[in-house]
Design an enzyme around this catalytic site. Structure first.
Site, PDB file in Angstrom:
ATOM      1  N   ASP A   1      -2.608  -0.944  -5.548  1.00 31.50           N
ATOM      2  CA  ASP A   1      -2.948   0.261  -4.796  1.00 31.50           C
ATOM      3  C   ASP A   1      -3.365   1.379  -5.743  1.00 31.50           C
ATOM      4  O   ASP A   1      -2.581   1.783  -6.601  1.00 31.50           O
ATOM      5  CB  ASP A   1      -1.744   0.700  -3.957  1.00 31.50           C
ATOM      6  CG  ASP A   1      -2.053   1.915  -3.114  1.00 31.50           C
ATOM      7  OD1 ASP A   1      -3.034   1.862  -2.355  1.00 31.50           O
ATOM      8  OD2 ASP A   1      -1.312   2.910  -3.220  1.00 31.50           O
TER       9      ASP A   1
ATOM     10  N   ARG B   1       0.845  -1.192   0.000  1.00 32.34           N
ATOM     11  CA  ARG B   1       0.000   0.000   0.000  1.00 32.34           C
ATOM     12  C   ARG B   1       0.879   1.240   0.000  1.00 32.34           C
ATOM     13  O   ARG B   1       2.042   1.214   0.391  1.00 32.34           O
ATOM     14  CB  ARG B   1      -0.930   0.009   1.223  1.00 32.34           C
ATOM     15  CG  ARG B   1      -1.943  -1.125   1.207  1.00 32.34           C
ATOM     16  CD  ARG B   1      -2.942  -0.940   0.067  1.00 32.34           C
ATOM     17  NE  ARG B   1      -3.671  -2.168  -0.221  1.00 32.34           N
ATOM     18  CZ  ARG B   1      -3.574  -2.864  -1.343  1.00 32.34           C
ATOM     19  NH1 ARG B   1      -2.748  -2.496  -2.288  1.00 32.34           N
ATOM     20  NH2 ARG B   1      -4.294  -3.940  -1.552  1.00 32.34           N
ATOM     21  N   CYS B   2       0.296   2.353  -0.406  1.00 40.78           N
ATOM     22  CA  CYS B   2       0.956   3.650  -0.485  1.00 40.78           C
ATOM     23  C   CYS B   2       1.705   3.927   0.819  1.00 40.78           C
ATOM     24  O   CYS B   2       1.151   3.695   1.890  1.00 40.78           O
ATOM     25  CB  CYS B   2      -0.094   4.725  -0.742  1.00 40.78           C
ATOM     26  SG  CYS B   2       0.584   6.333  -1.119  1.00 40.78           S
ATOM     27  N   PRO B   3       2.945   4.350   0.739  1.00 39.63           N
ATOM     28  CA  PRO B   3       3.719   4.787  -0.426  1.00 39.63           C
ATOM     29  C   PRO B   3       4.668   3.721  -0.979  1.00 39.63           C
ATOM     30  O   PRO B   3       5.521   4.017  -1.803  1.00 39.63           O
ATOM     31  CB  PRO B   3       4.529   5.957   0.130  1.00 39.63           C
ATOM     32  CG  PRO B   3       4.869   5.491   1.529  1.00 39.63           C
ATOM     33  CD  PRO B   3       3.630   4.735   1.988  1.00 39.63           C
TER      34      PRO B   3
END
Length: 81
Positions: free
Chosen positions: A46, A19-21
């Site tokens: 994502d 997931r981000c980042p």
């Protein structure tokens, strides 16, 4: 259904579970180790990657050769210039 792309790119980065980042950070790390002219395929799950990766590629002057989406899986093909 994902198609086997293993022989089409110099590096394939599968970050579907991240997931981000992390997708962007891992793409940056992979690109830093690559030579000019090589292609990186990033496979991400994502949706934040849709914003982050093209923005980064434009910022550093690389080429986003393609961007595709299939069943919420995003595939970016980036050429390091």
């Amino acid at each position: 259904m994902m198609v086997d792309v293993s022989n089409q790119y110099d590096v394939i980065l599968d970050v579907r579970e991240d997931r981000c980042p992390m997708p962007l950070l891992k793409a940056k790390m992979a690109l830093s180790k690559m030579q000019a002219g090589e292609c990186l395929c990033v496979i991400s799950g994502d949706s934040g990657s849709l914003r982050d990766i093209p923005q980064y590629v434009a910022l550093v002057g690389f080429s986003l050769l393609s961007l595709s989406e299939e069943e919420r899986i995003y595939r970016f093909v980036i050429q390091k210039n």
